[in-house]
Write an enzyme that holds these catalytic residues in place. Structure first.
Site, PDB file in Angstrom:
ATOM      1  CD  GLU A 168      30.655  45.245  48.357  1.00  0.00           C
ATOM      2  OE1 GLU A 168      30.227  44.584  49.299  1.00  0.00           O
ATOM      3  OE2 GLU A 168      31.932  45.543  48.620  1.00  0.00           O
TER       4      GLU A 168
ATOM      5  CB  CYS B 155      33.583  43.101  49.621  1.00  0.00           C
ATOM      6  SG  CYS B 155      34.492  44.549  50.563  1.00  0.00           S
TER       7      CYS B 155
ATOM      8  CE  LYS C 108      30.683  41.777  52.128  1.00  0.00           C
ATOM      9  NZ  LYS C 108      30.517  43.215  52.013  1.00  0.00           N
TER      10      LYS C 108
END
Length: 300
Positions: free
Chosen positions: A51, A165, A124
């Site tokens: 990331e 994440c 995301k």
């Protein structure tokens, strides 16, 4: 039923590149390129970067390092090295600036095939907004906008789902991906020194066991001189929930063989996919429709 859930898939070698980033974007890109080529030289077919691999991790850094994908030096490098290496490249994530609205930023994963063509993007979905008193406060939504779709990538080795994440904490992404035929979920992520020891491995094993699929998470290496201290420990978990490859906090490349037969074996031995009670509860995968580009959105 079990046999039809998994899309056609074949064995491949996965590499997770655990990089230590810096404030120098060009140096970050050069290091990532070198390590992708190293992974390919060692036989990797699918390579994953961490990331925010091209920038320091932090809401204060995102505006400075953000790039429009149409004119992105990071995209140019990723496309070029995927082609040179002849691999599928899941390019970690970068801060993305919206093409139309300069003040709108995303945390975005881009994916490339062995010809260098960008074949998928994932913004995301779940933004990292946490406040652990006395330990860490991090509010991504102060700077970033959330993505609005799930993402599945068709490769010659099979279908692969992705998240970034914090997305891993939400089991629906992996559950839908598994029932849409994915052999694995890949998560570039940067857990910290508080959440990492608690949940990094646990979440990967949970997603793997629940869905009887491979799960891998690729972290930045830890830099104690940086403002954000990543946990590291990039890891691959098999469909039985066993850790098959991992590392410590330092820079390295983690390799693992991904074998779809392992998915089929555990699903035959413990046939969850034949035993779900959709007469009692709904099939979450049926609430998502996937377009020709692999983008999943809620069925209207």
């Amino acid at each position: 039923m079990t046999q039809s859930i998994l899309a056609p898939a074949s064995k491949f070698k996965l590499a997770l590149i655990q990089l230590k980033g810096s404030a120098d974007k060009q140096a970050n890109l050069a290091k990532a390129r070198t390590q992708v080529l190293e992974a390919a030289k060692n036989g990797a077919n699918v390579v994953v970067l961490p990331e925010c691999f091209n920038s320091p991790y932090g809401t204060n850094f995102f505006p400075e390092y953000a790039e429009k994908l149409s004119s992105s030096p990071s995209v140019e490098m990723l496309s070029s090295v995927a082609k040179e290496a002849g691999i599928y490249l899941f390019g970690g994530s970068i801060p993305e600036r919206d093409e139309k609205y300069d003040d709108k930023l995303y945390n975005t994963l881009t994916v490339y095939d062995p010809t260098g063509k960008m074949i998928a993007t994932h913004r995301k979905v779940h933004l990292f907004d946490i406040d652990v008193p006395g330990k860490i406060r991090f509010i991504e939504s102060e700077t970033l906008s959330a993505g609005d779709s799930l993402t599945y990538v068709d490769t010659k080795y099979g279908k692969i789902g992705v998240g970034i994440c914090y997305d891993i904490r939400f089991p629906e992404l992996a559950m839908v991906a598994a029932r849409k035929g994915c052999v694995a979920m890949l998560y570039p992520g940067a857990f910290n020194m508080t959440t990492g020891p608690m949940h990094w491995e646990l979440l990967q094993r949970a997603r793997a066991v629940d869905n009887q699929m491979y799960v891998a998470a690729c972290s930045p290496a830890r830099d104690m001189t940086a403002s954000y201290h990543a946990w590291g420990h990039s890891t691959v978990v098999d469909p039985k929930g066993f850790v098959v490859a991992t590392c410590d906090e330092k820079e390295t490349i983690v390799y693992a063989d991904i074998d779809p037969e392992e998915v089929q074996t555990i699903r035959s031995s413990i046939p969850l996919y034949d035993q779900r009670r959709f007469d009692i509860y709904d099939d979450v995968a049926e609430t998502v429709v996937v377009d020709e580009n692999g983008n999943g959105i809620k069925k209207q």
